[in-house]
Design an enzyme around this catalytic site. Structure first.
Site, short mmCIF file in Angstrom:
data_model
loop_
_atom_site.label_atom_id
_atom_site.label_comp_id
_atom_site.label_asym_id
_atom_site.label_seq_id
_atom_site.Cartn_x
_atom_site.Cartn_y
_atom_site.Cartn_z
N GLY A 49 0.84 -1.20 0.00
CA GLY A 49 0.00 0.00 0.00
C GLY A 49 0.87 1.24 0.00
N GLY B 123 -0.15 4.94 -1.18
CA GLY B 123 -1.25 5.63 -0.50
C GLY B 123 -0.78 6.82 0.33
N TYR C 210 -15.71 -0.50 8.29
CA TYR C 210 -14.28 -0.22 8.47
C TYR C 210 -13.88 -0.43 9.94
CZ TYR C 210 -10.07 2.82 8.56
OH TYR C 210 -8.82 3.36 8.71
P1 NAD Z 1 -4.82 4.95 1.17
O1 NAD Z 1 -6.15 4.55 0.66
O2 NAD Z 1 -4.30 6.30 0.85
O3 NAD Z 1 -3.72 3.89 0.70
C1 NAD Z 1 -3.97 2.53 0.69
C2 NAD Z 1 -3.17 1.94 -0.45
O4 NAD Z 1 -3.43 0.54 -0.51
C3 NAD Z 1 -3.56 2.53 -1.82
O5 NAD Z 1 -2.43 3.04 -2.49
C4 NAD Z 1 -4.16 1.34 -2.56
O6 NAD Z 1 -3.90 1.34 -3.95
C5 NAD Z 1 -3.48 0.17 -1.87
N1 NAD Z 1 -4.24 -1.07 -2.02
C6 NAD Z 1 -5.58 -1.22 -2.03
N2 NAD Z 1 -5.91 -2.51 -2.26
C7 NAD Z 1 -4.74 -3.18 -2.40
C8 NAD Z 1 -4.41 -4.52 -2.66
N3 NAD Z 1 -5.37 -5.45 -2.83
N4 NAD Z 1 -3.11 -4.87 -2.74
C9 NAD Z 1 -2.14 -3.94 -2.59
N5 NAD Z 1 -2.38 -2.63 -2.34
C10 NAD Z 1 -3.67 -2.26 -2.26
O7 NAD Z 1 -4.84 4.71 2.75
P2 NAD Z 1 -3.91 5.37 3.86
O8 NAD Z 1 -4.62 6.56 4.37
O9 NAD Z 1 -2.52 5.47 3.40
O10 NAD Z 1 -4.05 4.27 4.99
C11 NAD Z 1 -3.11 3.24 5.18
C12 NAD Z 1 -3.53 2.44 6.38
O11 NAD Z 1 -3.62 3.29 7.53
C13 NAD Z 1 -4.90 1.77 6.25
O12 NAD Z 1 -4.88 0.53 6.92
C14 NAD Z 1 -5.80 2.71 6.99
O13 NAD Z 1 -6.93 2.04 7.51
C15 NAD Z 1 -4.91 3.18 8.11
N6 NAD Z 1 -5.34 4.46 8.67
C16 NAD Z 1 -5.26 5.60 7.93
C17 NAD Z 1 -5.68 6.81 8.49
C18 NAD Z 1 -5.59 8.10 7.72
O14 NAD Z 1 -6.10 9.13 8.20
N7 NAD Z 1 -4.96 8.12 6.54
C19 NAD Z 1 -6.17 6.83 9.78
C20 NAD Z 1 -6.29 5.64 10.49
C21 NAD Z 1 -5.83 4.46 9.94
C1 AKB Z 2 -10.96 7.54 7.98
O1 AKB Z 2 -11.48 8.65 8.13
O2 AKB Z 2 -11.56 6.54 7.56
C2 AKB Z 2 -9.51 7.38 8.38
C3 AKB Z 2 -9.42 6.88 9.78
C4 AKB Z 2 -9.58 7.82 10.90
O3 AKB Z 2 -9.23 5.72 9.99
N1 AKB Z 2 -8.84 8.61 8.19
#
Ligand code: NAD
Ligand code: AKB
Length: 319
Positions: free
Chosen positions: A10, A13, A144
């Site tokens: 990922g 992302g 989620y």
């Molecule tokens: P994002 O959606 O920006 O990135 C996720 C990446 O995973 C994307 O680039 C997507 O192409 C890739 N992906 C999706 N399906 C896939 C697959 N089958 N195989 C390989 N790659 C795949 O998400 P993010 O914000 O970078 O979040 C990353 C992690 O952190 C997630 O688990 C998310 O739940 C967690 N998280 C994020 C936040 C936030 O605010 N960004 C907050 C809490 C938790």
């Molecule tokens: C979302 O809003 O889904 C994420 C998170 C807080 O996990 N940024």
């Protein structure tokens, strides 16, 4: 010292790009393999190895882990809260099976460590709204949040039963300027900055008084690496750690932005994401992370706002 070889799943992302770059600084470019289902993010190009990988294809994932001599995995692929409500089956499937594939391979190949993020989305309307503690009532109402809570217990199970050293943080909403957020409820807190710099106005999809826990990306990256580098005997929580740095509402962040961009104007048009935000706590108690491995944030709302706007303006100006 053991030579580590890290796979980031990922990596294109919102978190993956910055985490990959930070890990490459520490471990060396060739020791951090970036992977994603989508194409390599521009910011990663030329900085180290990249493989196209679907985490749902366990066989291919296993082949890559063996072929590249991987010793640690950072598993970031997931569907976030807002997109998850549009396609609950897909969100459950990816968020659960993707993690289980990684944990199984980690067990089999005796990987040194695994990182997998959880979220404040594990909490639901029956959890305390203010200073939500590490251990409390947890009854999530989004797919989620359900997948993250189940994932936390899978991590704990693989640690207890098979000795997999898997570590996790319950991130709040993350704010960053390098790569865009991917379908979450807290995304407004990134969009507001981008629109403020580009258009000097923003239409917010949450009500003005919706307080949510947030964190600036540099703090989130540092927390992740500090957790992963902490000695195993400092890690008392094998589900996922609460972690926090600031909480604010759209009205408050708009006022902060106005200090830098006086013409900035905000309007409100709440949509289906309001119900998701309303189910989450307004603030988080992260005292266990502070005690166990010394977590401390660097950025509050003021310092983060100044830094976000400066960086976005520099990018806009092509500097
Ligand atoms: P994002 O959606 O920006 O990135 C996720 C990446 O995973 C994307 O680039 C997507 O192409 C890739 N992906 C999706 N399906 C896939 C697959 N089958 N195989 C390989 N790659 C795949 O998400 P993010 O914000 O970078 O979040 C990353 C992690 O952190 C997630 O688990 C998310 O739940 C967690 N998280 C994020 C936040 C936030 O605010 N960004 C907050 C809490 C938790
Ligand atoms: C979302 O809003 O889904 C994420 C998170 C807080 O996990 N940024």
């Amino acid at each position: 010292m053991v030579k580590e070889k890290i796979l980031v799943i990922g990596a294109s992302g919102q978190i993956g790009v910055e985490l990959t770059l930070a890990l490459r600084k520490i471990f060396g470019n060739s020791s951090v393999v970036a992977s994603d289902l989508r194409e390599e993010n521009d910011l990663l190009k030329g900085t180290g190895p990249y493989v196209s990988l679907d985490v749902m294809n366990k066989e291919m994932l296993h082949v890559q882990v063996i072929r590249q001599n991987i010793t640690q995995i950072y598993m970031l692929a997931a569907i976030l809260s807002a997109t998850g409500e549009k396609n609950p089956n897909l969100a459950w499937h990816l968020n659960m099976q993707g993690l289980l594939n990684v944990l199984d391979i980690a067990k089999e190949e005796k990987l040194h460590k695994v990182y997998w993020p959880s979220s404040i989305a594990v909490f639901g309307p029956t959890s305390p709204r203010e200073n939500c503690p590490q251990r409390t009532i947890i009854e999530p109402t989004t797919v989620y949040g359900i997948s993250k809570y189940a994932g936390e217990f899978w991590c704990n199970y693989f640690h207890q039963r098979f000795g997999v050293d898997v570590r996790s943080l319950r991130y709040p909403g993350l704010i960053s300027y390098k790569s865009s957020p991917g379908g979450g409820t807290t995304d407004y807190a990134v969009e507001i900055f981008m629109d403020a710099v580009e258009e000097k106005k923003y239409k917010c999809f949450l009500r003005e008084d919706t307080y949510l826990p947030m964190m600036y990306m540099p703090d989130a990256i540092r927390a992740t690496i500090e957790l992963m580098e902490a000695p195993a005997n400092k890690i008392s929580v094998r589900t996922s750690y609460n972690i926090s740095s600031m909480s604010f509402s759209p009205k408050e962040i708009a006022a902060e932005i106005k200090k830098q961009i006086p013409e900035f104007a905000i309007t409100y048009q709440p949509d289906y994401r309001q119900a998701i935000a309303d189910s989450w706590p307004r603030s988080i108690d992260d005292s266990v992370a502070r005690q166990d491995w010394g977590w401390k944030e660097e950025y509050g709302i003021e310092k983060m706002t100044v830094d976000m706007i400066r960086n976005l303006q520099e990018m806009k100006g092509g500097n």
